[in-house]
Design an enzyme around this catalytic site. Structure first.
Site, PDB file in Angstrom:
ATOM      1  N   LYS A   1       3.428 -26.609 -14.589  1.00  0.00           N
ATOM      2  CA  LYS A   1       3.559 -26.075 -13.222  1.00  0.00           C
ATOM      3  C   LYS A   1       2.815 -26.998 -12.235  1.00  0.00           C
ATOM      4  O   LYS A   1       2.109 -27.912 -12.649  1.00  0.00           O
ATOM      5  CB  LYS A   1       3.022 -24.647 -13.160  1.00  0.00           C
ATOM      6  CG  LYS A   1       3.298 -23.783 -14.400  1.00  0.00           C
ATOM      7  CD  LYS A   1       4.768 -23.469 -14.691  1.00  0.00           C
ATOM      8  CE  LYS A   1       4.898 -22.562 -15.915  1.00  0.00           C
ATOM      9  NZ  LYS A   1       6.249 -22.325 -16.384  1.00  0.00           N
TER      10      LYS A   1
HETATM   11  C1  LIG Z   1       6.095 -21.027 -17.599  1.00  0.00           C
HETATM   12  C2  LIG Z   1       6.830 -19.751 -17.485  1.00  0.00           C
HETATM   13  C3  LIG Z   1       6.372 -18.561 -18.055  1.00  0.00           C
HETATM   14  C4  LIG Z   1       5.206 -18.506 -19.007  1.00  0.00           C
HETATM   15  O1  LIG Z   1       4.021 -18.983 -18.518  1.00  0.00           O
HETATM   16  P1  LIG Z   1       2.877 -19.396 -19.563  1.00  0.00           P
HETATM   17  O2  LIG Z   1       1.687 -19.605 -18.696  1.00  0.00           O
HETATM   18  O3  LIG Z   1       3.347 -20.659 -20.213  1.00  0.00           O
HETATM   19  O4  LIG Z   1       2.716 -18.285 -20.521  1.00  0.00           O
HETATM   20  C5  LIG Z   1       7.058 -17.382 -17.800  1.00  0.00           C
HETATM   21  N1  LIG Z   1       8.160 -17.375 -17.034  1.00  0.00           N
HETATM   22  C6  LIG Z   1       8.660 -18.496 -16.495  1.00  0.00           C
HETATM   23  C7  LIG Z   1       9.873 -18.433 -15.623  1.00  0.00           C
HETATM   24  C8  LIG Z   1       8.028 -19.724 -16.711  1.00  0.00           C
HETATM   25  O5  LIG Z   1       8.541 -20.838 -16.185  1.00  0.00           O
END
Ligand SMILES: *Cc1c(COP(=O)(O)O)cnc(C)c1O
Length: 368
Positions: free
Chosen positions: A182
């Site tokens: 992210k």
């Molecule tokens: C990255 C992501 C998650 C999960 O996040 P984590 O921190 O990796 O557990 C959930 N939903 C979406 C749409 C994502 O892109």
């Protein structure tokens, strides 16, 4: 040319120093930096509460548990997302009900939601895919009509808005991830936003073993989780959050280069609706169906460019296919096509515009 990976976090000396400070302090878990992180995100998204947790899947899980969603209940989600969006619904014993996505934005097709609402529907959980807000205003209107809570999976979309209002501030809950994939990262990390004080209190209790402070005494009032965040993770992300708006602006400049330079008739570029900004967690193009996308990924890797598919068509993944047997080609054609022919190409803070031009030029020469 030097290999350009699909993604690479920009961790600077100042970020590392912030972490070292916490390590030296001895206050390692959920201390001042976590409090600052929560206050910072609440202010930024204009929500009353933000609760930091261990990752962006734990946030979604807590939201569902706090709303009391469980066996026999249905939760509406888009067919295209990271699989965690559906996994958390399974993990509370409820049933994910999939809705296809729009081919321009890869976000949930709002017009297709209503037909999926039944007496068992307990929530709508739209995703702001690839860093672009879905039509959350329309989702909210529909949810209000049916009296349903909305949990925004904004994992990729901190800073994304519709008509200037932040993702994470529309629904009863907004969920963000700070995984290295992210825009800013704590390694692992997540935060749940809500303007409902009672739900926020419940989530804080569930995050920490079900502990509630009553008259200065710890009481165990729920069967909670340990979803706490460490303070050095919060320090790492707080340091980067100071740059977030700059990162988003810069990514928009990089995206502009892609828009100006990619001119291959077999490559469909993403669309940004006029009432929204894009934060470009992913720059996601779709190849013509006569391309072999996986071969393209291999070919690009050999040419020094890291790419990958963008998101899963969840009902087509083994677990979901075995359990629900849905025909994605028939029911979720857009999600399936994005999963099979979608291509995420590099876009991040450390890249130069010249590198984006080089990538575009390699893409323009792709042959079927
Ligand atoms: C990255 C992501 C998650 C999960 O996040 P984590 O921190 O990796 O557990 C959930 N939903 C979406 C749409 C994502 O892109």
């Amino acid at each position: 040319m030097e290999f350009i990976p699909l993604t690479s976090p920009d961790i600077r000396d100042e970020d590392i120093n912030a972490v070292v400070e916490v390590l030296k302090s001895g206050m390692l878990v959920q201390a001042q930096n976590v409090q600052d992180f929560e206050a910072g995100v609440a202010t930024f998204t204009q929500t009353k509460n933000a609760i930091a947790v261990s990752n962006g899947t734990a946030t979604l899980h807590l939201a569902l548990v706090a709303l009391g969603i469980g066996p026999g209940d249905e939760v509406i989600i888009p067919a295209l997302s990271y699989v965690a969006t559906a996994n958390v619904v399974e993990l509370v014993g409820a049933t994910p009900v999939f809705v296809d996505v729009d081919t321009d934005t890869f976000n949930i097709e709002v017009a297709a939601i209503e037909a999926k609402i039944t007496s068992k529907t307990k929530a709508i959980m739209p995703v702001h895919e690839f860093g672009l807000a879905c039509d959350i205003e329309a989702v909210m209107k529909l949810a209000e009509k049916h009296g349903l809570p909305v949990i925004e999976d904004a994992a990729c979309a901190l800073g994304a808005t519709q008509n200037g209002k932040h993702t994470g501030s529309f629904g009863i809950f907004g969920s963000f991830s700070f995984h290295p994939r992210k825009a800013v990262s704590s390694g692992e990390g997540g935060i749940l936003t809500t303007s409902d004080d009672a739900l926020a209190a419940k989530v804080r209790i569930l995050r920490n073993h079900g502990v509630e402070m009553q008259h200065g005494k710890m009481e165990f009032v729920a069967a909670g989780f340990n979803y706490r965040m460490t303070d050095f993770q919060a320090a790492l992300v707080n340091s980067q959050l100071k740059r977030l708006l700059k990162i988003i602006d810069y990514k928009n400049e990089l995206a502009e280069v892609y828009f100006n330079e990619i001119n291959h008739s077999g490559i469909k570029l993403p669309v940004v609706p006029a009432d929204r900004n894009h934060t470009w967690q992913t720059f996601h193009v779709v190849l013509d169906s006569d391309f072999d996308r996986d071969k393209v990924i291999t070919e690009l890797r050999e040419k020094g460019i890291g790419t990958n598919y963008g998101a899963q068509c969840i009902p087509a993944q083994q677990y979901y296919l075995k359990k629900y047997g849905l025909d994605s080609a028939k029911e979720f054609p857009n999600a399936l096509r994005a999963f099979k022919s979608g291509l995420a190409i590099p876009i991040y803070e450390k890249l130069q515009k010249e590198q984006i031009r080089q990538i575009a030029s390699v893409l323009n020469k792709l042959t079927r």
